[in-house]
Design an enzyme around this catalytic site. Sequence first.
Site, short mmCIF file in Angstrom:
data_model
loop_
_atom_site.label_atom_id
_atom_site.label_comp_id
_atom_site.label_asym_id
_atom_site.label_seq_id
_atom_site.Cartn_x
_atom_site.Cartn_y
_atom_site.Cartn_z
CG HIS A 36 -5.36 -25.20 23.36
ND1 HIS A 36 -4.43 -25.52 22.40
CD2 HIS A 36 -6.26 -24.40 22.76
CE1 HIS A 36 -4.76 -24.92 21.26
NE2 HIS A 36 -5.87 -24.24 21.46
C1 T46 Z 1 -6.63 -23.10 18.36
C2 T46 Z 1 -6.16 -24.09 17.34
C3 T46 Z 1 -7.19 -24.42 16.31
C4 T46 Z 1 1.34 -17.16 18.34
O1 T46 Z 1 2.41 -16.63 18.67
N1 T46 Z 1 0.27 -16.40 17.92
C5 T46 Z 1 -0.92 -16.95 17.57
O2 T46 Z 1 -1.85 -16.21 17.21
C6 T46 Z 1 -1.06 -18.39 17.63
C7 T46 Z 1 -2.40 -19.03 17.26
C8 T46 Z 1 0.01 -19.13 18.02
N2 T46 Z 1 1.18 -18.53 18.36
C9 T46 Z 1 2.35 -19.37 18.74
C10 T46 Z 1 2.24 -19.99 20.12
C11 T46 Z 1 2.99 -21.29 19.98
O3 T46 Z 1 4.36 -21.07 20.24
O4 T46 Z 1 2.41 -20.48 17.84
C12 T46 Z 1 2.86 -21.64 18.49
C13 T46 Z 1 1.89 -22.81 18.24
O5 T46 Z 1 0.61 -22.52 18.84
P1 T46 Z 1 -0.30 -23.67 19.48
O6 T46 Z 1 0.53 -24.69 20.12
O7 T46 Z 1 -1.32 -22.99 20.34
O8 T46 Z 1 -0.99 -24.29 18.16
P2 T46 Z 1 -2.25 -25.25 18.06
O9 T46 Z 1 -2.37 -25.66 16.65
O10 T46 Z 1 -2.23 -26.32 19.08
O11 T46 Z 1 -3.52 -24.30 18.43
C14 T46 Z 1 -3.88 -23.26 17.54
C15 T46 Z 1 -4.34 -22.03 18.32
O12 T46 Z 1 -3.33 -21.65 19.24
C16 T46 Z 1 -5.62 -22.29 19.08
O13 T46 Z 1 -6.16 -21.04 19.47
O14 T46 Z 1 -7.80 -23.06 18.69
O15 T46 Z 1 -4.94 -23.70 16.68
#
Ligand code: T46
Length: 137
Positions: free
Chosen positions: A54
Amino acid sequence: MLRTTVNDCKIIDIRKYTDNRGYLSVIEGGIDIPFEIKRIYYLYMVPEAARGAHAHKHLQQLLVATSGSVDITLDDGTNKKTFHLDRPWKGLLVVPGLWRDLDNFSGGTVLLCLASEHYETNDYIRDYDKFIKYRKG
Ligand code: T46
């Protein structure tokens, strides 16, 4: 048209203080990094899977592998650059507007993320074609 590029991102040396008790590293918002820290989250116990895929419209981040290692590939729609994080005193400064993919997590990796904004789902672009359109303005 967004002007940030992968070349605006860099690995910074995080301040460290060493003595016979070991190491202490410190990051102060607005001093060691160019933003105030509004949120901290961390990734850990990551299996053999990729994360990320993303872009963020406004978020700035500092990513630190406080243990283990990970590859982070940034993409500005024209160029890609992969950074390898494997030291707790190395941080990757990520500017807004870039697609990111995280992979090759070694066992036991903890990836600490210092973020310039609170969590905001509208800041995410999770579709690559939409990202390219966004980049072209
Ligand atoms: C990034 C990379 C390095 C929340 O509720 N609050 C938060 O602050 C975050 C970061 C995530 N979430 C929830 C949203 C999703 O349901 O945690 C779940 C997993 O998040 P995501 O799929 O976005 O995780 P990554 O590892 O793909 O991405 C994350 C960060 O979202 C992003 O900003 O740069 O780590």
